[in-house]
Each structure stands twice: as structure tokens, then as C-alpha cells.
Write a protein that holds these residues in place. Structure first.
Motif, PDB file in Angstrom:
ATOM      1  N   ALA A 152      47.363  61.967  82.503  1.00  0.00           N
ATOM      2  CA  ALA A 152      45.986  62.454  82.448  1.00  0.00           C
ATOM      3  C   ALA A 152      45.201  61.767  81.340  1.00  0.00           C
ATOM      4  O   ALA A 152      44.052  61.368  81.525  1.00  0.00           O
ATOM      5  CB  ALA A 152      45.977  63.972  82.251  1.00  0.00           C
ATOM      6  N   LYS A 155      44.297  58.251  82.423  1.00  0.00           N
ATOM      7  CA  LYS A 155      43.191  58.235  83.374  1.00  0.00           C
ATOM      8  C   LYS A 155      41.857  58.510  82.676  1.00  0.00           C
ATOM      9  O   LYS A 155      40.840  57.880  82.985  1.00  0.00           O
ATOM     10  CB  LYS A 155      43.409  59.288  84.464  1.00  0.00           C
ATOM     11  CG  LYS A 155      44.574  59.040  85.389  1.00  0.00           C
ATOM     12  CD  LYS A 155      44.634  60.197  86.386  1.00  0.00           C
ATOM     13  CE  LYS A 155      45.900  60.237  87.172  1.00  0.00           C
ATOM     14  NZ  LYS A 155      45.946  61.400  88.082  1.00  0.00           N
ATOM     15  N   THR A 196      37.365  61.235  88.065  1.00  0.00           N
ATOM     16  CA  THR A 196      37.524  61.584  86.651  1.00  0.00           C
ATOM     17  C   THR A 196      36.220  61.386  85.891  1.00  0.00           C
ATOM     18  O   THR A 196      35.814  62.249  85.097  1.00  0.00           O
ATOM     19  CB  THR A 196      38.633  60.720  86.026  1.00  0.00           C
ATOM     20  OG1 THR A 196      39.881  61.027  86.650  1.00  0.00           O
ATOM     21  CG2 THR A 196      38.749  60.959  84.526  1.00  0.00           C
ATOM     22  N   TYR A 201      36.825  64.897  83.194  1.00  0.00           N
ATOM     23  CA  TYR A 201      38.197  65.136  82.749  1.00  0.00           C
ATOM     24  C   TYR A 201      39.166  64.604  83.792  1.00  0.00           C
ATOM     25  O   TYR A 201      38.798  64.359  84.943  1.00  0.00           O
ATOM     26  CB  TYR A 201      38.448  66.631  82.502  1.00  0.00           C
ATOM     27  CG  TYR A 201      38.412  67.494  83.753  1.00  0.00           C
ATOM     28  CD1 TYR A 201      39.579  67.767  84.468  1.00  0.00           C
ATOM     29  CD2 TYR A 201      37.216  68.042  84.210  1.00  0.00           C
ATOM     30  CE1 TYR A 201      39.552  68.558  85.613  1.00  0.00           C
ATOM     31  CE2 TYR A 201      37.184  68.827  85.347  1.00  0.00           C
ATOM     32  CZ  TYR A 201      38.350  69.085  86.047  1.00  0.00           C
ATOM     33  OH  TYR A 201      38.317  69.860  87.172  1.00  0.00           O
ATOM     34  N   ALA A 202      40.423  64.413  83.367  1.00  0.00           N
ATOM     35  CA  ALA A 202      41.464  63.893  84.254  1.00  0.00           C
ATOM     36  C   ALA A 202      42.613  64.881  84.347  1.00  0.00           C
ATOM     37  O   ALA A 202      42.847  65.664  83.418  1.00  0.00           O
ATOM     38  CB  ALA A 202      41.977  62.552  83.726  1.00  0.00           C
ATOM     39  N   VAL A 203      43.333  64.813  85.459  1.00  0.00           N
ATOM     40  CA  VAL A 203      44.494  65.683  85.675  1.00  0.00           C
ATOM     41  C   VAL A 203      45.684  64.826  86.097  1.00  0.00           C
ATOM     42  O   VAL A 203      45.537  63.889  86.886  1.00  0.00           O
ATOM     43  CB  VAL A 203      44.205  66.741  86.762  1.00  0.00           C
ATOM     44  CG1 VAL A 203      45.468  67.547  87.071  1.00  0.00           C
ATOM     45  CG2 VAL A 203      43.080  67.671  86.324  1.00  0.00           C
ATOM     46  N   ASP A 204      46.829  65.128  85.541  1.00  0.00           N
ATOM     47  CA  ASP A 204      48.112  64.554  85.978  1.00  0.00           C
ATOM     48  C   ASP A 204      48.928  65.710  86.531  1.00  0.00           C
ATOM     49  O   ASP A 204      49.310  66.615  85.790  1.00  0.00           O
ATOM     50  CB  ASP A 204      48.801  63.875  84.787  1.00  0.00           C
ATOM     51  CG  ASP A 204      50.329  63.839  84.922  1.00  0.00           C
ATOM     52  OD1 ASP A 204      50.840  63.898  86.055  1.00  0.00           O
ATOM     53  OD2 ASP A 204      51.002  63.744  83.873  1.00  0.00           O
ATOM     54  N   ARG A 213      52.193  69.536  84.339  1.00  0.00           N
ATOM     55  CA  ARG A 213      50.786  69.316  84.652  1.00  0.00           C
ATOM     56  C   ARG A 213      50.008  69.142  83.355  1.00  0.00           C
ATOM     57  O   ARG A 213      50.251  69.868  82.377  1.00  0.00           O
ATOM     58  CB  ARG A 213      50.209  70.489  85.445  1.00  0.00           C
ATOM     59  CG  ARG A 213      48.918  70.162  86.180  1.00  0.00           C
ATOM     60  CD  ARG A 213      48.472  71.324  87.029  1.00  0.00           C
ATOM     61  NE  ARG A 213      47.415  70.919  87.948  1.00  0.00           N
ATOM     62  CZ  ARG A 213      46.484  71.746  88.415  1.00  0.00           C
ATOM     63  NH1 ARG A 213      46.486  73.029  88.061  1.00  0.00           N
ATOM     64  NH2 ARG A 213      45.551  71.310  89.245  1.00  0.00           N
ATOM     65  N   CYS A 214      49.087  68.179  83.352  1.00  0.00           N
ATOM     66  CA  CYS A 214      48.305  67.878  82.154  1.00  0.00           C
ATOM     67  C   CYS A 214      46.832  67.745  82.530  1.00  0.00           C
ATOM     68  O   CYS A 214      46.494  67.343  83.645  1.00  0.00           O
ATOM     69  CB  CYS A 214      48.758  66.574  81.501  1.00  0.00           C
ATOM     70  SG  CYS A 214      50.518  66.459  81.175  1.00  0.00           S
ATOM     71  N   VAL A 215      45.968  68.058  81.581  1.00  0.00           N
ATOM     72  CA  VAL A 215      44.534  67.836  81.729  1.00  0.00           C
ATOM     73  C   VAL A 215      44.049  67.180  80.442  1.00  0.00           C
ATOM     74  O   VAL A 215      44.517  67.520  79.346  1.00  0.00           O
ATOM     75  CB  VAL A 215      43.779  69.159  82.025  1.00  0.00           C
ATOM     76  CG1 VAL A 215      44.026  70.187  80.939  1.00  0.00           C
ATOM     77  CG2 VAL A 215      42.288  68.901  82.190  1.00  0.00           C
ATOM     78  N   SER A 229      44.666  65.848  75.244  1.00  0.00           N
ATOM     79  CA  SER A 229      45.189  66.506  76.448  1.00  0.00           C
ATOM     80  C   SER A 229      45.958  67.757  76.074  1.00  0.00           C
ATOM     81  O   SER A 229      46.375  67.941  74.929  1.00  0.00           O
ATOM     82  CB  SER A 229      46.109  65.554  77.213  1.00  0.00           C
ATOM     83  OG  SER A 229      47.328  65.339  76.521  1.00  0.00           O
ATOM     84  N   SER A 231      49.317  69.933  77.913  1.00  0.00           N
ATOM     85  CA  SER A 231      50.347  69.758  78.933  1.00  0.00           C
ATOM     86  C   SER A 231      51.304  70.932  78.904  1.00  0.00           C
ATOM     87  O   SER A 231      51.565  71.530  77.857  1.00  0.00           O
ATOM     88  CB  SER A 231      51.110  68.450  78.701  1.00  0.00           C
ATOM     89  OG  SER A 231      51.659  68.409  77.399  1.00  0.00           O
TER      90      SER A 231
END
Length: 266
Positions: A152, A155, A196, A201-204, A213-215, A229, A231
Motif C-alpha cells: 500500500a 502504491k 489511488t 490513499y492506497a490499499v494492499d 491488509r494495509c492502507v 501506513s 497494517s
């Protein structure tokens, strides 16, 4: 863009305005350009990217080689040198110190591990973390390097860069697949970066590690390409938590940016 010839004039007036350190500015500019292009470039590439004359670049590069900040490879290209490691380690330590209040606040508010990471060459390196207080939590070792396309924070940072720069980076890295959820198609990844950038914002979602999961958001106007981030396990980092996290991350990134700007002026 201003007339680039202005950059090359070294008369008494320009030296007076710059305080006589134009060569220092150019040297650091070349080092940053090389870092943005994966850490290794030829002289002609440097000339194109920096818009400086080849003789000027050659003089600066030779000086940086002599000092150990660059090294010449057998291919005749130049690469970032080992003497930069000490500077990088010191700056990472200071970044960790400056970011700790923001990271701690994120953990207090959201309950999940908070991270600060930086784009270094073609990889993301984690420079600070405050872990969650849950017994089951995400722990990322400071100094760990990961590919930006499957994280995340990567990205979020790449979404702030020109498309051509990202394309060149992905060509160099090859977009390795870390899990079954990793995006490995450049076109699909380009659409992911567009999303994004639009939402901020980005998400993994299990793209680096299954079940995690991460933001993340990028730190605006920072001297380096930084991202913040949070997580945690997918079971806890729900859509509701992401919705709560985004404004907190955005505020923390803005506060850190102001902190870094203040340190730069000090």
C-alpha cells in the motif's frame, strides 16, 4: 519551464545569488536523479535527465567518484556509492525520531501497527514502525526492503510520480508476484494507481502477505518519497477501519510534512 540556459550561466551575479554553491546544488541534484532512476545511469542519460552539459556532469561525477559517493561500473555506467550508506542510515534514524509521535497517535487511535516507509531506488524501505498492542499484530523490521507494486505504501508513493517514471521502474523490477493477489500486469497496475490518486490513499489486500491488509497515504511535499501506513490482519482491517484510518493517516502525513519542512529550515 524556465529557459534552461539560465542554469548554465555562471557569471558573478548568479554566483552571488547562489552563495557560490551552485556546484553543490548540481552534485546533489545528480545524486537524486540517479536515485530516481534506480541508482545507476550513464553520462548521456544524466545529461538528458538533468539538462546539464556533458563536461559539467563529467567534472561533478569524477569528484563524486573520488569521494566515494559514486562508483564506476565495468559497463562504464555510474552507480550510487557506498559512502552514501552512512548518510542514509543517519537520515533514517532522524526520520524515525521525527515520525514517532504521528505513528504512536495512529496506533492509539486505530489499534494497528503504523509504519513510515521511503522509496529508495526501485524499492520501498521501512524506516520506522510503532507496533500494535494486540497480541496478534503486524511487525515489519526497520530496514526491510519490499517491491513497491505489492504494498500500500508503495502504491501511495508511486501514484505521485509521473507515469513514465513508474513505467521505467516496473520494467526494471519486473513486478515479482508475492502472493496470488499481487498485481503483475502493468496496465492493471496503472489503473490501480489512477484509483489511488483519485481517492488519495492506497490499499494492499493480501498482495504482499496473505491475511494482511494495509492502507497508506503519501507524505506531501517531503524531501524524499515517503508514505505512512497502518497494517494488520484482514479480519481487523475492515472497510470500516479503512474509512476511519484514511483521514487520520492524511492528517498525520500533513503533520509530518510540516515537521520535516521545519527541520529543513532550521
Amino acid at each position: 519551464m524556465a529557459d534552461v540556459s539560465i542554469c548554465f550561466v555562471e557569471n558573478d551575479a548568479s554566483r552571488a545569488r547562489s552563495g557560490g554553491v551552485q556546484s553543490v546544488e548540481r552534485a546533489f541534484g545528480l545524486l537524486e536523479t540517479m536515485a530516481d532512476h534506480g541508482g545507476s545511469m550513464g553520462l548521456s542519460q544524466l545529461a538528458t535527465a538533468s539538462q546539464l552539459p556533458l563536461p559539467t556532469i563529467h567534472r561533478i561525477v569524477r569528484t563524486l567518484v573520488d569521494l566515494g559517493y559514486l562508483r564506476q561500473e565495468p559497463s562504464r555506467r555510474y552507480a550510487l556509492g557506498p559512502r552514501l550508506i552512512r548518510l542514509g542510515e543517519s537520515s533514517s534514524t532522524m526520520l524515525s525520531t521525527w515520525a514517532r509521535p504521528q505513528l504512536t497517535h495512529l496506533v492509539d487511535e486505530l489499534g494497528e501497527s503504523a509504519n513510515l516507509a521511503m522509496l529508495d531506488g526501485d524499492q520501498i524501505v521501512y524506516v520506522a514502525q510503532v507496533p500494535s498492542r494486540h497480541s496478534m499484530r503486524m511487525f515489519t523490521e526497520v530496514g526491510r526492503r519490499v517491491w513497491p507494486h505489492c504494498t500500500a505504501v508503495g502504491k501511495a508513493v508511486l501514484a505521485t510520480l509521473p507515469a513514465r517514471t513508474v513505467h521505467e521502474m516496473l520494467q526494471r523490477t519486473g513486478m515479482p508476484q508475492q502472493t496470488e493477489h499481487t498485481i503483475t500486469d502493468p496496465a492493471e497496475f496503472g489503473r490501480e494507481l489512477a484509483r489511488t490518486a483519485d481517492r488519495g490513499y492506497a490499499v494492499d489486500d493480501g498482495e504482499q502477505e496473505i491475511g494482511v491488509r494495509c492502507v497508506a497515504v503519501a507524505v506531501p511535499d517531503a524531501p524524499s518519497k515517503l508514505g505512512l501506513s497502518i497494517s494488520g490482519p484482514t479480519s481487523r482491517v475492515t472497510d470500516d477501519l479503512v474509512a476511519r484510518a484514511v483521514p487520520l493517516l492524511t492528517r498525520a502525513a500533513r503533520d509530518l510534512s510540516e515537521e520535516l519542512s521545519g527541520q529543513a529550515r532550521a
